[in-house]
Design an enzyme around this catalytic site. Structure first.
Site, PDB file in Angstrom:
ATOM      1  N   ALA A  65       0.854  -1.184   0.000  1.00 40.47           N
ATOM      2  CA  ALA A  65       0.000   0.000   0.000  1.00 40.47           C
ATOM      3  C   ALA A  65       0.894   1.240   0.000  1.00 40.47           C
ATOM      4  O   ALA A  65       2.058   1.176   0.414  1.00 40.47           O
ATOM      5  CB  ALA A  65      -0.900  -0.017   1.226  1.00 40.47           C
ATOM      6  N   GLY A 110       0.415  -5.044   0.883  1.00 39.34           N
ATOM      7  CA  GLY A 110      -0.872  -5.094   0.193  1.00 39.34           C
ATOM      8  C   GLY A 110      -0.786  -5.756  -1.183  1.00 39.34           C
ATOM      9  O   GLY A 110      -1.775  -6.309  -1.668  1.00 39.34           O
ATOM     10  N   GLU A 113      -0.955  -9.375  -0.451  1.00 38.20           N
ATOM     11  CA  GLU A 113      -2.336  -9.668  -0.001  1.00 38.20           C
ATOM     12  C   GLU A 113      -3.297  -9.743  -1.194  1.00 38.20           C
ATOM     13  O   GLU A 113      -4.199 -10.573  -1.222  1.00 38.20           O
ATOM     14  CB  GLU A 113      -2.789  -8.600   1.012  1.00 38.20           C
ATOM     15  CG  GLU A 113      -2.018  -8.734   2.319  1.00 38.20           C
ATOM     16  CD  GLU A 113      -2.284  -7.606   3.300  1.00 38.20           C
ATOM     17  OE1 GLU A 113      -2.332  -6.438   2.885  1.00 38.20           O
ATOM     18  OE2 GLU A 113      -2.447  -7.892   4.492  1.00 38.20           O
ATOM     19  N   GLU A 133       5.025  -5.052   6.930  1.00 39.75           N
ATOM     20  CA  GLU A 133       4.297  -4.020   7.694  1.00 39.75           C
ATOM     21  C   GLU A 133       4.871  -3.791   9.084  1.00 39.75           C
ATOM     22  O   GLU A 133       4.876  -2.672   9.594  1.00 39.75           O
ATOM     23  CB  GLU A 133       2.809  -4.403   7.813  1.00 39.75           C
ATOM     24  CG  GLU A 133       1.996  -4.208   6.533  1.00 39.75           C
ATOM     25  CD  GLU A 133       2.020  -5.408   5.599  1.00 39.75           C
ATOM     26  OE1 GLU A 133       2.906  -6.285   5.762  1.00 39.75           O
ATOM     27  OE2 GLU A 133       1.160  -5.465   4.707  1.00 39.75           O
TER      28      GLU A 133
END
Ligand code: CO8
Length: 259
Positions: A65, A110, A113, A133
């Site tokens: 992200a 992300g 993911e 993260e």
């Protein structure tokens, strides 16, 4: 529709979505997620789409992200971002057609993911995977703690999430994150070859297998096997089941029609 961060093509049954934000290693912001959602919706509704490939470029599938977006964010921002990513990822995971993540370079946070929402993952030899993260003072918020643990097991996922280290393609293959690893220059062709194989299969049976596998992950063993049994029986109402078995008996290749 015009896309800012996505390249989208559709030909001969194959849809191809490429995340295209190269200046930021394809980092995912709200608009990238929204554009992915729009493409997934198109693919879901289009009868001429049989298989969906999701890819990035040779440097990155997506390096996570967008950290610039999150850096000064508050709790509300984090909720909004993860509400959106969850909605998009669920839609992708549930699309009743095979999806293949085609992964080169960085596949982090992300990005990983998102790839975990696909049915199959092919990695290039230069691909690296991770949920970093923890190094940013957060945890995976796009399903990583759940989907990775279900895919590769609790101990291995815990190590990746606690340490936030990257694993190379061969190790990712060993862990079960990717189905196969191929040289970078062969990546696109291998993905297309896999897609062609899937397109020759009976689509209703593929959809049924996908549903049984995915739904079964949130069921107990007995319930899952009962659901599988019902799905198995329903396939005897399809022409493709008759064709598949007739072709076997007549020693010829089946020709499936998706009915
Ligand atoms: N966000 C924003 N910008 C990024 C990101 C990112 N995730 N990754 C790379 N970039 C940018 C860099 O800032 C740089 O920009 P600029 O040229 O303007 O300085 C450009 O992309 C190129 O990157 P680098 O110069 O850093 O390239 P390197 O080859 O030196 O390093 C790395 C590559 C190792 C991938 C490095 O860029 C990196 O560590 N990136 C961050 C990886 C990361 O921590 N990802 C996890 C993010 S958090 C997350 O994904 C949470 C998910 C939450 C749930 C989903 C809801 C949205």
């Amino acid at each position: 529709m015009d896309y800012q961060y996505i390249l989208f093509t559709k030909e001969e049954g194959l849809a191809r979505l490429q995340i295209n934000r190269p200046q930021k290693l394809n980092a995912l912001n709200m608009d990238v997620y929204r554009e992915i959602e729009a493409v997934v919706a198109i693919c879901e509704a289009a009868p001429d789409v049989k298989v969906l490939l999701i890819t990035g470029d040779n440097k990155a599938f997506a390096a996570g992200a967008d950290i610039d977006l999150m850096a000064d964010g508050d709790i509300v921002m984090a909720q909004e971002l993860t509400d959106l990513s969850r909605r998009v990822q669920e839609r992708l995971a549930d699309i009743p057609k095979p999806t293949i993540a085609v992964l080169a370079g960085y596949c982090l946070g992300g990005g990983l993911e998102l790839a975990l929402c696909c049915d199959l993952r092919i990695g290039a030899e230069n691909a690296v995977f991770g949920l970093p993260e923890i190094n940013l003072g957060i945890i995976p918020g796009g399903g990583g703690t759940q989907r990775l643990a279900r895919l590769i097991g609790v101990a291995r996922a815990t190590e990746m999430i606690f340490l936030g280290e990257m694993v190379k393609a061969e190790e990712a293959l060993h862990l079960g994150i990717v189905n196969r690893v191929v040289p970078l220059e062969r990546l696109e062709e291998e993905a297309r070859e896999l897609a062609r194989k899937l397109m020759a299969k009976p689509p209703i049976a593929l959809r049924s297998a996908k549903t049984a596998i995915r739904n079964g992950l949130s069921m107990g063993l007995k319930e899952g096997i009962r659901a599988e049994q019902d799905a198995f029986a329903l396939l005897f109402g399809t022409k493709d089941q008759k064709e598949g078995m007739a072709a076997f008996i007549e020693k010829r290749k089946p020709k499936f029609i998706g009915r």
